[in-house]
Design a protein around this motif. Sequence first.
Motif, mmCIF file in Angstrom:
data_model
loop_
_atom_site.group_PDB
_atom_site.id
_atom_site.type_symbol
_atom_site.label_atom_id
_atom_site.label_comp_id
_atom_site.label_asym_id
_atom_site.label_seq_id
_atom_site.Cartn_x
_atom_site.Cartn_y
_atom_site.Cartn_z
ATOM 1 N N ARG A 35 0.826 -1.202 0.000
ATOM 2 C CA ARG A 35 0.000 0.000 0.000
ATOM 3 C C ARG A 35 0.863 1.256 0.000
ATOM 4 N NH1 ARG A 35 -3.934 1.147 4.994
ATOM 5 N NH2 ARG A 35 -1.893 1.261 6.013
ATOM 6 N N ASP B 284 0.847 -3.996 3.602
ATOM 7 C CA ASP B 284 -0.034 -4.545 2.573
ATOM 8 C C ASP B 284 -1.467 -4.053 2.689
ATOM 9 O OD1 ASP B 284 -0.870 -5.843 4.822
ATOM 10 O OD2 ASP B 284 -0.331 -7.856 4.164
ATOM 11 N N ARG C 158 -3.595 -4.693 5.029
ATOM 12 C CA ARG C 158 -4.480 -5.638 5.733
ATOM 13 C C ARG C 158 -4.157 -5.742 7.219
ATOM 14 N NH1 ARG C 158 -3.507 -8.359 0.795
ATOM 15 N NH2 ARG C 158 -1.806 -9.566 1.735
#
Length: 390
Positions: free
Chosen positions: A327, A347, A349
Amino acid sequence: MRSPWATALRVPPPPDTPPAADLAFTAPARAAAGPRRVARLAAALLGLLVLAGAGVCAAQVDPSGAWRTLHTPHFRVHFRPAHRAVAARAAAEAERAWTLLATELAPPRGVVDVTLADDVDTPNGYASVFPSNRVTVFLASPATDVALQSYDDWLRLVLVHELTHLFQLDRSRGVWRVLQGAFGRAPGLFPNAYQPSWVTEGIAVYYESRFTGAGRAQSSFHTQLIGATAERGGRSPWDAVGFARWPAGVTPYAWGGRFFSRAAGAGRDTLVPRFVEGSAGQLIPFRVGRPWHRATGGQLDSAWRAALAVEAALSADTGRVLVRGMRSAPIPRINRNRDRLAYLEDDGRGARRLRVTSPARPGGGRTHRVTGDARYDWRGDTLLVTQLDF
């Protein structure tokens, strides 16, 4: 620096809400619901405006206390008494930037107000043409911002960058100049302000790199960003604006800056001044391809592909892909022996983690949870980490 962040939020209906096809209203009920819906919508819009205004007010420079003003031929530099020495240097740098930019672009109208702020520990600056030409500079040095490491003097770079915005955005010709003569400096009457963010930020990055000893047009960080998307076809001019996904607000600076720098070439072609003049006089201000064609005689898409093909080849020769699906930028750091690698794993998450591994196995090794503002580097075989905590 104009910050073209944009986010979208889509909220699904609650599970017990029936589908739209199952909702039925009689004519009287619909008529009664109409005014209530309008009132609720108006209240919601008013609330959003109030919240937006509160955010804007919170972002302003604290006006309390004593302030001083230093006058130069083109600027009024506003500062607190403790920053008098910095203000004198800022005035000299602003006049230097004005002289250099005026050799290429039409100068903005009137005296420019420059405010030196020290309210936040964030390196930044922004420019505005409404209600008058003005620049605000945050004095904090970008010591920990990886996207702002290509500079020889922070004050010089930020003033050249922000003044470039004024030179570009204040310029208006044709019907726009007539409308401004009738209605004043209304926000919607500056044609170059309608250009996409990669144009405005790209031109500013181009001139900051040309008129200082460094600048982000030569930034290795921007090279990594562009190279990371090259194998997937890169970005088009319509996909080089700042959105919430990686690399978010850095996108227009990286792609726009490299495009104008490559297109202008080592000979410093005058295409950038011609483009700015063309876009300042076009009746439909959103267009980019038309003023580009008038300035260069070529097509924007082909010029974009040619300019960034050089970047793709450069990235292919100097690096390789370590990790995908992040990200935010991994910001890799390798030790002196080149057998240990550290990078930021984000990421989207979960929490951000700092991964320490081998370059041969970038997905292995150990991870350590860090905040979003962690900075790190190797000292021998020791990884030094610093981060902001709340």
